[in-house]
Design a protein around this motif. Structure first.
Motif, PDB file in Angstrom:
ATOM      1  N   UNK A  24       0.795  -1.225   0.000  1.00 30.41           N
ATOM      2  CA  UNK A  24       0.000   0.000   0.000  1.00 30.41           C
ATOM      3  C   UNK A  24       0.833   1.284   0.000  1.00 30.41           C
ATOM      4  N   UNK A  25       1.848   1.367   0.861  1.00 31.21           N
ATOM      5  CA  UNK A  25       2.602   2.624   0.970  1.00 31.21           C
ATOM      6  C   UNK A  25       3.364   2.956  -0.310  1.00 31.21           C
ATOM      7  N   UNK A  26       3.663   1.943  -1.126  1.00 33.44           N
ATOM      8  CA  UNK A  26       4.373   2.203  -2.380  1.00 33.44           C
ATOM      9  C   UNK A  26       3.480   2.965  -3.361  1.00 33.44           C
ATOM     10  N   UNK A  27       2.191   2.820  -3.179  1.00 40.23           N
ATOM     11  CA  UNK A  27       1.246   3.618  -3.964  1.00 40.23           C
ATOM     12  C   UNK A  27       0.938   4.938  -3.272  1.00 40.23           C
ATOM     13  N   UNK A  28       0.544   4.898  -1.993  1.00 43.52           N
ATOM     14  CA  UNK A  28       0.055   6.112  -1.329  1.00 43.52           C
ATOM     15  C   UNK A  28       1.131   7.189  -1.222  1.00 43.52           C
ATOM     16  N   UNK A  54      -1.917  -6.102  -0.263  1.00 46.22           N
ATOM     17  CA  UNK A  54      -1.261  -7.085   0.602  1.00 46.22           C
ATOM     18  C   UNK A  54      -1.644  -6.780   2.053  1.00 46.22           C
ATOM     19  N   UNK A  55      -2.200  -7.779   2.712  1.00 45.89           N
ATOM     20  CA  UNK A  55      -2.727  -7.542   4.073  1.00 45.89           C
ATOM     21  C   UNK A  55      -1.633  -7.110   5.052  1.00 45.89           C
ATOM     22  N   UNK A  56      -0.380  -7.487   4.785  1.00 46.89           N
ATOM     23  CA  UNK A  56       0.726  -7.099   5.680  1.00 46.89           C
ATOM     24  C   UNK A  56       1.057  -5.616   5.545  1.00 46.89           C
ATOM     25  N   UNK A  57       0.552  -4.967   4.492  1.00 44.12           N
ATOM     26  CA  UNK A  57       0.912  -3.564   4.259  1.00 44.12           C
ATOM     27  C   UNK A  57      -0.189  -2.591   4.700  1.00 44.12           C
ATOM     28  N   UNK A  58      -1.263  -3.122   5.274  1.00 44.54           N
ATOM     29  CA  UNK A  58      -2.376  -2.248   5.683  1.00 44.54           C
ATOM     30  C   UNK A  58      -2.064  -1.567   7.016  1.00 44.54           C
ATOM     31  N   UNK A  59      -1.067  -0.706   6.965  1.00 42.09           N
ATOM     32  CA  UNK A  59      -0.583  -0.044   8.176  1.00 42.09           C
ATOM     33  C   UNK A  59      -1.223   1.333   8.276  1.00 42.09           C
ATOM     34  N   UNK A  60      -2.260   1.457   9.111  1.00 44.41           N
ATOM     35  CA  UNK A  60      -2.940   2.748   9.244  1.00 44.41           C
ATOM     36  C   UNK A  60      -2.300   3.641  10.306  1.00 44.41           C
ATOM     37  N   UNK A  61      -1.203   3.163  10.903  1.00 44.43           N
ATOM     38  CA  UNK A  61      -0.384   4.063  11.730  1.00 44.43           C
ATOM     39  C   UNK A  61       0.442   4.961  10.811  1.00 44.43           C
ATOM     40  N   UNK A  62       0.598   4.525   9.581  1.00 46.06           N
ATOM     41  CA  UNK A  62       1.228   5.348   8.551  1.00 46.06           C
ATOM     42  C   UNK A  62       0.212   6.422   8.160  1.00 46.06           C
ATOM     43  N   UNK A  66      -3.416   6.167   6.134  1.00 51.33           N
ATOM     44  CA  UNK A  66      -4.666   6.512   6.810  1.00 51.33           C
ATOM     45  C   UNK A  66      -5.430   7.575   6.021  1.00 51.33           C
ATOM     46  N   UNK A  67      -4.710   8.592   5.583  1.00 53.63           N
ATOM     47  CA  UNK A  67      -5.321   9.681   4.819  1.00 53.63           C
ATOM     48  C   UNK A  67      -6.062   9.140   3.588  1.00 53.63           C
TER      49      UNK A  67
END
Length: 226
Positions: A24-28, A54-62, A66-67
């Motif tokens: 996820x973060x590689x896109x966001x 990828x479920x391991x990348x769903x880090x909403x502390x990032x 989250x945004x």
């Protein structure tokens, strides 16, 4: 000013039960910097439609993740991504391949994405990728038949990082080895998972998820300062 982001549609491993997909973060992180500069962003995937995360990348502390988890425009783009046949490559100044393990299955052999990449590059555009997304570049050929990455300096997810993530037995090929086989000059940071990017003219690549934002900032320099 338009840029095109490529994301995977592939969500499963051959034997592991966990799901894969986009990291996820590689896109966001890339998307966030583009949007802040009012760049128009389209998102495409090999088949179009919903992009698995990828479920391991769903880090909403990032904070960036989250945004965009609450951003309706962004969510619409990843739930109904464009397909390659809908893309007019001449409209884009830059293409970016986001990673995640899923990309290793559906990027490298997609001839439509290869053609889009070739057109953007040969129109004096910039080609960028991060982590496993660099797999989208391994088979791209230019009009003269040479591989885009041959004799170019680039980076991507390393063999050491694959081993440390313990997914080395699951991916269809090792990205570092494949890049070298295709004639690229592969470089990497001495320490795994540290932010690291490589530049070679209009080719910008990042080694791992932590490199996505730096790839984006370098890409913006290409777009606005050249």
């Amino acid at each position: 000013m338009r840029v095109l982001i490529v994301c995977t549609n592939h969500d499963s491993y051959p034997t592991k039960s966990g799901k894969t997909g986009l990291w996820l973060s590689e896109l966001t992180h890339f998307y966030d910097l583009m949007v802040k500069r009012r760049v128009l962003v389209d998102i495409v995937s090999p088949k179009g439609g919903k992009i698995p995360i990828d479920e391991r990348s769903l880090d909403l502390k990032d904070e960036v993740n989250l945004k965009y988890s609450e951003d309706t425009v962004f969510q619409s783009k990843i739930n109904s991504s464009l397909s390659p046949s809908q893309i007019h490559a001449g409209e884009y100044r830059l293409i970016y391949f986001a990673g995640g393990n899923g990309a290793m299955w559906d990027f490298a052999d997609n001839t439509e994405l290869q053609e889009i990449t070739r057109i953007i590059y040969e129109n004096n555009g910039t080609v960028t990728a991060v982590c496993h997304g660099v797999s989208g570049l391994v088979n791209v050929k230019l009009s003269d038949g040479t591989l885009l990455i041959k004799d170019k300096y680039l980076t991507g997810f390393s063999n050491m990082e694959e081993t440390l993530m313990s997914f080395v037995s699951e991916v269809p090929f090792n990205l570092e080895d494949k890049l070298k086989e295709q004639g690229a000059h592969y470089t990497k940071s001495m320490i795994p998972f540290i932010e690291f990017i490589e530049l070679d003219e209009r080719l910008i690549t990042g080694q791992n998820p932590n490199s996505a934002r730096k790839v984006a900032s370098k890409a913006l320099e290409e777009l606005f300062e050249k």
